[in-house]
Design a protein around this motif. Sequence first.
Motif, short mmCIF file in Angstrom:
data_model
loop_
_atom_site.label_atom_id
_atom_site.label_comp_id
_atom_site.label_asym_id
_atom_site.label_seq_id
_atom_site.Cartn_x
_atom_site.Cartn_y
_atom_site.Cartn_z
N GLU A 32 0.83 -1.20 0.00
CA GLU A 32 0.00 0.00 0.00
C GLU A 32 0.86 1.25 0.00
OE1 GLU A 32 -3.21 2.24 2.94
OE2 GLU A 32 -3.06 0.04 2.99
N VAL A 33 1.91 1.24 0.81
CA VAL A 33 2.80 2.40 0.89
C VAL A 33 3.57 2.55 -0.42
CG1 VAL A 33 4.74 3.43 2.12
CG2 VAL A 33 3.01 2.15 3.39
N ALA A 34 4.06 1.45 -0.95
CA ALA A 34 4.85 1.48 -2.19
C ALA A 34 4.04 2.04 -3.34
CB ALA A 34 5.35 0.08 -2.52
N GLU A 35 2.80 1.64 -3.45
CA GLU A 35 1.96 2.14 -4.54
C GLU A 35 1.76 3.65 -4.42
OE1 GLU A 35 -2.45 1.34 -6.55
OE2 GLU A 35 -1.84 0.27 -4.74
N ARG A 36 1.56 4.11 -3.20
CA ARG A 36 1.36 5.54 -2.98
C ARG A 36 2.61 6.35 -3.31
NH1 ARG A 36 -0.27 5.27 2.05
NH2 ARG A 36 1.68 5.84 3.05
N LEU A 37 3.77 5.80 -2.99
CA LEU A 37 5.02 6.54 -3.17
C LEU A 37 5.65 6.32 -4.55
CD1 LEU A 37 6.73 5.89 0.29
CD2 LEU A 37 5.51 7.94 -0.45
N GLY A 38 5.15 5.37 -5.29
CA GLY A 38 5.75 5.08 -6.59
C GLY A 38 7.06 4.35 -6.49
N THR A 40 8.95 0.34 -4.97
CA THR A 40 8.64 -1.08 -4.83
C THR A 40 8.68 -1.50 -3.36
OG1 THR A 40 10.95 -1.80 -5.01
CG2 THR A 40 9.70 -1.49 -7.07
N THR A 41 8.05 -2.62 -3.07
CA THR A 41 8.11 -3.14 -1.71
C THR A 41 9.53 -3.54 -1.34
OG1 THR A 41 7.51 -5.34 -2.54
CG2 THR A 41 5.72 -3.95 -1.75
N ASP A 42 10.29 -4.03 -2.31
CA ASP A 42 11.69 -4.37 -2.05
C ASP A 42 12.49 -3.13 -1.66
OD1 ASP A 42 11.23 -7.01 -2.58
OD2 ASP A 42 11.99 -6.94 -4.63
N TRP A 43 12.19 -2.00 -2.31
CA TRP A 43 12.88 -0.75 -2.00
C TRP A 43 12.67 -0.36 -0.53
CZ3 TRP A 43 11.62 4.19 -0.36
CH2 TRP A 43 12.56 5.21 -0.62
N ILE A 44 11.44 -0.51 -0.05
CA ILE A 44 11.15 -0.19 1.35
C ILE A 44 11.83 -1.18 2.28
CG2 ILE A 44 9.32 -0.03 3.08
CD1 ILE A 44 7.44 0.90 0.85
N ARG A 45 11.70 -2.46 1.96
CA ARG A 45 12.26 -3.50 2.83
C ARG A 45 13.77 -3.41 2.92
NH1 ARG A 45 11.14 -7.36 -0.10
NH2 ARG A 45 8.95 -7.56 0.52
N ASP A 46 14.44 -3.19 1.81
CA ASP A 46 15.90 -3.15 1.81
C ASP A 46 16.44 -1.97 2.61
OD1 ASP A 46 15.83 -5.38 0.24
OD2 ASP A 46 16.28 -4.34 -1.65
N ARG A 47 15.75 -0.86 2.59
CA ARG A 47 16.24 0.34 3.27
C ARG A 47 15.86 0.41 4.74
NH1 ARG A 47 16.19 1.06 -1.82
NH2 ARG A 47 17.46 2.64 -2.89
N ALA A 163 7.47 8.49 5.21
CA ALA A 163 6.22 7.73 5.11
C ALA A 163 6.38 6.22 5.28
CB ALA A 163 5.52 8.04 3.79
N PRO A 164 7.46 5.59 4.79
CA PRO A 164 7.56 4.13 4.94
C PRO A 164 7.99 3.68 6.33
CG PRO A 164 8.88 4.94 3.08
CD PRO A 164 8.52 6.11 3.92
N ILE A 165 8.51 4.60 7.13
CA ILE A 165 9.24 4.20 8.33
C ILE A 165 8.38 4.12 9.58
CG2 ILE A 165 11.08 4.91 9.92
CD1 ILE A 165 12.55 6.09 7.58
N PHE A 166 7.38 4.96 9.69
CA PHE A 166 6.70 5.13 10.98
C PHE A 166 5.35 4.45 11.07
CE2 PHE A 166 9.74 8.58 10.73
CZ PHE A 166 10.29 8.59 12.00
N GLY A 167 5.01 4.07 12.31
CA GLY A 167 3.70 3.53 12.64
C GLY A 167 3.25 4.08 13.97
N ASP A 168 2.04 3.74 14.37
CA ASP A 168 1.47 4.24 15.62
C ASP A 168 1.44 3.13 16.66
OD1 ASP A 168 0.94 6.57 14.18
OD2 ASP A 168 -1.08 5.92 13.65
N GLY A 169 1.56 3.51 17.93
CA GLY A 169 1.49 2.50 18.99
C GLY A 169 1.70 3.10 20.36
N GLY A 170 1.47 2.28 21.37
CA GLY A 170 1.68 2.69 22.75
C GLY A 170 2.23 1.53 23.57
N GLY A 171 3.05 1.86 24.54
CA GLY A 171 3.59 0.85 25.45
C GLY A 171 3.73 1.45 26.83
N ALA A 172 3.63 0.64 27.87
CA ALA A 172 3.65 1.18 29.23
C ALA A 172 4.25 0.19 30.21
CB ALA A 172 2.22 1.54 29.66
#
Length: 348
Positions: A32-38, A40-47, A163-172
């Motif tokens: 989903e992220v790769a399509e939005r950014l133009g 590949t999924t490999d590009w995101i995974r490798d970096r 955009a490819p790097i971050f997600g949301d979450g919480g820990g305590a």
Amino acid sequence: MPNNVEHENFTRTAVIAGLGAYVPERVVKNDEVAERLGVTTDWIRDRTGIEQRFVLEPAGATSDLAVEAGRRALESCGNPQIDFLILATCTPDHPFPATAPAVAARLGFKGVAAFDLNAACSGFVYALSVSAGMLASGTYRTGLVIGADAISTVLDQSDTITAPIFGDGGGAVVVRAGHTGEPGGLSTQILGSDGDLLDIMKTPAGGSRQRSAGVGDDAANSYFTMAGRAVYKHAVNRMSTVSSAVLERMGWAPGDVDWLVAHQANRRILTATAEAIGISPDRAVINVDRVANTSAASIPLALVDAIRSGALTAGNRVLLAAFGGGATWGATGLIWPDLTLAEHQTAT
């Protein structure tokens, strides 16, 4: 146990007594992220080493993540009463007031001390250190330390750097007053900062400097920005240096560390940091592939996953380390206690 740790056995500190973590239900895969950014999924995974991230639904906020993570941590140790709540976040619900009092109220703790702490991705380690000081004072007995961030709300979703790097979450974690020599007790804590590096990670708009300077509300200035190469260099350098200093003070050799639980920035930073400290990369807890970079939430999220996988067990020597915007960094070490997670707490 090393002599200097034995010497500190009667030093009051924070002892970790409960643990919980939470991520939103929505999973965003790389395709989903790769399509939005133009790209590949490999590009995101490798970096980045990232395969997916969890993202808040519209109308969700950091407080929602913090409340659920806090509730799970409290449940894991019998729902104790707390005397204070520290929320480490760089994405508060509002610039003013702080988000922590609202989180405390929603958890049923009206009247307790509650405040936000912003050290970006180092926030959880900073908050742990602050809690240790509060509990050592003798004024407080039990506290709740939460790291939560909704980074997706401040991202430019067309930015290939962030955009490819971050997600949301919480820990305590629930912390109680105790001593450095017991399992779960925070021993040496070292924190640092360098304000000359403030521009390597920053959200330019929304603060007093923008408004007092009469700068317009350009939407681009409201997004989080990051200089990727500079962050990599300083993250590895600062986390490895502060970690080595903590180990030296505690009398631990790198080989004594069972698990390095560092801020989950990306896989390359995690493995490079472990190697720079002298710890085998297979002793670095890594869950960034499943949750991405969750800022202040990343360390407790990684701890929960490590317990659920069976890797982290009572008696393990654990080193916590983080680097974040500011720039800020910190590390601490402890013997992992015997904790039971809440029954519904699953690995991410």
